[in-house]
Design a protein around this motif. Structure first.
Motif, PDB file in Angstrom:
ATOM      1  N   LEU A 162       0.835  -1.198   0.000  1.00 42.29           N
ATOM      2  CA  LEU A 162       0.000   0.000   0.000  1.00 42.29           C
ATOM      3  C   LEU A 162       0.871   1.249   0.000  1.00 42.29           C
ATOM      4  CD1 LEU A 162      -2.803   1.279   0.117  1.00 42.29           C
ATOM      5  CD2 LEU A 162      -2.729   1.006   2.604  1.00 42.29           C
ATOM      6  N   ALA A 163       1.931   1.259   0.791  1.00 42.44           N
ATOM      7  CA  ALA A 163       2.843   2.403   0.834  1.00 42.44           C
ATOM      8  C   ALA A 163       3.552   2.594  -0.505  1.00 42.44           C
ATOM      9  CB  ALA A 163       3.866   2.231   1.952  1.00 42.44           C
ATOM     10  N   LEU A 164       3.982   1.497  -1.118  1.00 40.65           N
ATOM     11  CA  LEU A 164       4.654   1.591  -2.422  1.00 40.65           C
ATOM     12  C   LEU A 164       3.703   2.096  -3.504  1.00 40.65           C
ATOM     13  CD1 LEU A 164       6.696  -1.737  -2.299  1.00 40.65           C
ATOM     14  CD2 LEU A 164       7.579   0.592  -2.037  1.00 40.65           C
ATOM     15  N   ILE A 165       2.474   1.631  -3.451  1.00 45.66           N
ATOM     16  CA  ILE A 165       1.470   2.073  -4.424  1.00 45.66           C
ATOM     17  C   ILE A 165       1.162   3.548  -4.206  1.00 45.66           C
ATOM     18  CG2 ILE A 165      -0.930   1.773  -5.159  1.00 45.66           C
ATOM     19  CD1 ILE A 165      -0.507  -1.267  -4.413  1.00 45.66           C
TER      20      ILE A 165
ATOM     21  N   SER B 172       6.054   0.202  -8.587  1.00 47.04           N
ATOM     22  CA  SER B 172       6.056  -0.204  -7.187  1.00 47.04           C
ATOM     23  C   SER B 172       6.599  -1.613  -6.955  1.00 47.04           C
ATOM     24  CB  SER B 172       4.636  -0.128  -6.625  1.00 47.04           C
ATOM     25  OG  SER B 172       3.807  -1.113  -7.224  1.00 47.04           O
ATOM     26  N   GLY B 173       6.533  -2.444  -7.979  1.00 48.26           N
ATOM     27  CA  GLY B 173       6.928  -3.835  -7.814  1.00 48.26           C
ATOM     28  C   GLY B 173       5.802  -4.705  -7.274  1.00 48.26           C
ATOM     29  N   ALA B 174       4.665  -4.097  -7.011  1.00 49.26           N
ATOM     30  CA  ALA B 174       3.499  -4.851  -6.532  1.00 49.26           C
ATOM     31  C   ALA B 174       2.813  -5.513  -7.721  1.00 49.26           C
ATOM     32  CB  ALA B 174       2.525  -3.916  -5.820  1.00 49.26           C
ATOM     33  N   SER B 175       2.159  -6.624  -7.471  1.00 50.49           N
ATOM     34  CA  SER B 175       1.468  -7.306  -8.565  1.00 50.49           C
ATOM     35  C   SER B 175       0.334  -6.427  -9.096  1.00 50.49           C
ATOM     36  CB  SER B 175       0.895  -8.653  -8.100  1.00 50.49           C
ATOM     37  OG  SER B 175      -0.270  -8.459  -7.329  1.00 50.49           O
ATOM     38  N   PHE B 176      -0.003  -6.626 -10.345  1.00 49.47           N
ATOM     39  CA  PHE B 176      -1.075  -5.862 -10.964  1.00 49.47           C
ATOM     40  C   PHE B 176      -2.376  -6.003 -10.175  1.00 49.47           C
ATOM     41  CE2 PHE B 176      -4.761  -5.770 -13.797  1.00 49.47           C
ATOM     42  CZ  PHE B 176      -4.659  -4.491 -14.320  1.00 49.47           C
ATOM     43  N   PHE B 177      -2.654  -7.227  -9.722  1.00 50.36           N
ATOM     44  CA  PHE B 177      -3.906  -7.481  -8.997  1.00 50.36           C
ATOM     45  C   PHE B 177      -3.907  -6.788  -7.636  1.00 50.36           C
ATOM     46  CE2 PHE B 177      -3.355 -11.023 -11.967  1.00 50.36           C
ATOM     47  CZ  PHE B 177      -4.487 -10.816 -12.740  1.00 50.36           C
ATOM     48  N   ALA B 178      -2.754  -6.755  -6.967  1.00 45.57           N
ATOM     49  CA  ALA B 178      -2.660  -6.031  -5.689  1.00 45.57           C
ATOM     50  C   ALA B 178      -2.877  -4.544  -5.919  1.00 45.57           C
ATOM     51  CB  ALA B 178      -1.306  -6.273  -5.031  1.00 45.57           C
ATOM     52  N   VAL B 179      -2.287  -4.016  -6.981  1.00 41.02           N
ATOM     53  CA  VAL B 179      -2.465  -2.597  -7.299  1.00 41.02           C
ATOM     54  C   VAL B 179      -3.926  -2.300  -7.549  1.00 41.02           C
ATOM     55  CG1 VAL B 179      -1.952  -0.770  -8.965  1.00 41.02           C
ATOM     56  CG2 VAL B 179      -0.126  -2.289  -8.184  1.00 41.02           C
ATOM     57  N   ARG B 180      -4.558  -3.121  -8.352  1.00 35.50           N
ATOM     58  CA  ARG B 180      -5.969  -2.901  -8.675  1.00 35.50           C
ATOM     59  C   ARG B 180      -6.832  -2.930  -7.415  1.00 35.50           C
ATOM     60  NH1 ARG B 180      -8.490  -6.635 -13.184  1.00 35.50           N
ATOM     61  NH2 ARG B 180      -8.684  -7.992 -11.392  1.00 35.50           N
ATOM     62  N   SER B 181      -6.495  -3.798  -6.472  1.00 35.59           N
ATOM     63  CA  SER B 181      -7.264  -3.898  -5.229  1.00 35.59           C
ATOM     64  C   SER B 181      -6.998  -2.733  -4.287  1.00 35.59           C
ATOM     65  CB  SER B 181      -6.912  -5.192  -4.490  1.00 35.59           C
ATOM     66  OG  SER B 181      -7.191  -6.303  -5.269  1.00 35.59           O
ATOM     67  N   LEU B 182      -5.746  -2.322  -4.183  1.00 37.94           N
ATOM     68  CA  LEU B 182      -5.350  -1.322  -3.193  1.00 37.94           C
ATOM     69  C   LEU B 182      -5.379   0.115  -3.703  1.00 37.94           C
ATOM     70  CD1 LEU B 182      -2.346  -3.246  -1.604  1.00 37.94           C
ATOM     71  CD2 LEU B 182      -4.604  -2.847  -0.600  1.00 37.94           C
ATOM     72  N   LEU B 183      -5.525   0.311  -5.001  1.00 39.79           N
ATOM     73  CA  LEU B 183      -5.467   1.648  -5.573  1.00 39.79           C
ATOM     74  C   LEU B 183      -6.487   2.616  -4.975  1.00 39.79           C
ATOM     75  CD1 LEU B 183      -3.886   3.400  -7.479  1.00 39.79           C
ATOM     76  CD2 LEU B 183      -5.317   2.590  -9.357  1.00 39.79           C
TER      77      LEU B 183
ATOM     78  N   SER C 163      -3.393   9.170   3.184  1.00 37.88           N
ATOM     79  CA  SER C 163      -2.118   9.893   3.113  1.00 37.88           C
ATOM     80  C   SER C 163      -0.999   8.955   3.564  1.00 37.88           C
ATOM     81  CB  SER C 163      -2.163  11.118   4.018  1.00 37.88           C
ATOM     82  OG  SER C 163      -2.200  10.722   5.375  1.00 37.88           O
ATOM     83  N   MET C 164       0.237   9.346   3.286  1.00 35.48           N
ATOM     84  CA  MET C 164       1.366   8.544   3.740  1.00 35.48           C
ATOM     85  C   MET C 164       1.403   8.481   5.262  1.00 35.48           C
ATOM     86  SD  MET C 164       2.916   6.932   1.437  1.00 35.48           S
ATOM     87  CE  MET C 164       4.596   6.506   1.845  1.00 35.48           C
ATOM     88  N   SER C 165       0.987   9.538   5.941  1.00 37.02           N
ATOM     89  CA  SER C 165       0.974   9.491   7.412  1.00 37.02           C
ATOM     90  C   SER C 165      -0.074   8.491   7.902  1.00 37.02           C
ATOM     91  CB  SER C 165       0.756  10.877   8.012  1.00 37.02           C
ATOM     92  OG  SER C 165      -0.493  11.394   7.651  1.00 37.02           O
ATOM     93  N   ASP C 166      -1.219   8.390   7.206  1.00 34.82           N
ATOM     94  CA  ASP C 166      -2.225   7.378   7.550  1.00 34.82           C
ATOM     95  C   ASP C 166      -1.645   5.972   7.369  1.00 34.82           C
ATOM     96  OD1 ASP C 166      -4.228   9.271   8.068  1.00 34.82           O
ATOM     97  OD2 ASP C 166      -4.992   9.191   6.015  1.00 34.82           O
ATOM     98  N   ILE C 167      -0.958   5.766   6.269  1.00 36.54           N
ATOM     99  CA  ILE C 167      -0.374   4.453   5.978  1.00 36.54           C
ATOM    100  C   ILE C 167       0.717   4.133   6.992  1.00 36.54           C
ATOM    101  CG2 ILE C 167       0.959   3.127   4.284  1.00 36.54           C
ATOM    102  CD1 ILE C 167      -0.616   4.736   2.109  1.00 36.54           C
ATOM    103  N   ARG C 168       1.535   5.113   7.329  1.00 36.03           N
ATOM    104  CA  ARG C 168       2.594   4.916   8.328  1.00 36.03           C
ATOM    105  C   ARG C 168       1.984   4.505   9.679  1.00 36.03           C
ATOM    106  NH1 ARG C 168       4.683   9.629   7.837  1.00 36.03           N
ATOM    107  NH2 ARG C 168       5.930   9.048   6.048  1.00 36.03           N
TER     108      ARG C 168
END
Length: 88
Positions: free
Chosen positions: A4-7, A25-36, A43-48
């Motif tokens: 999620l952070a990389l995306i 990001s190096g994340a799989s296409f399916f992970a990107v599609r799910s997490l986008l 925000s990055m602070s939320d993800i952190r």
């Protein structure tokens, strides 16, 4: 959470398409599609904060701060619920 952070970082760099974000990001296409959707909203602070919370819970489970067994799964269920609610 790392994916999620990389995306999110790829989104902040201006990437908009799942295939492009997957390559960046190096994340799989399916992970990107799910997490986008979450990556665009959080925000990055939320993800952190989410990564810190999950790490703390994981350490707590492994060190006995939280107890979760097949007969008494209440604490693990509460930790899972807390993680899910962090996405709201």
């Amino acid at each position: 959470d790392l994916e999620l952070a990389l995306i999110r970082a790829a989104v902040e760099e201006g990437a908009t398409q799942a295939a492009t974000i997957s390559k960046k990001s190096g994340a799989s296409f399916f992970a990107v599609r799910s997490l986008l959707p979450a990556a665009r909203r959080l925000s990055m602070s939320d993800i952190r904060r989410m990564v810190n919370d999950v790490t703390e819970a994981d350490l707590g489970l492994k060190t006995g701060v939280y107890r979760a067994t097949a007969d008494a799964p209440e604490e693990i269920h509460a930790l899972i619920d807390r993680s899910i609610l962090a996405f709201r």
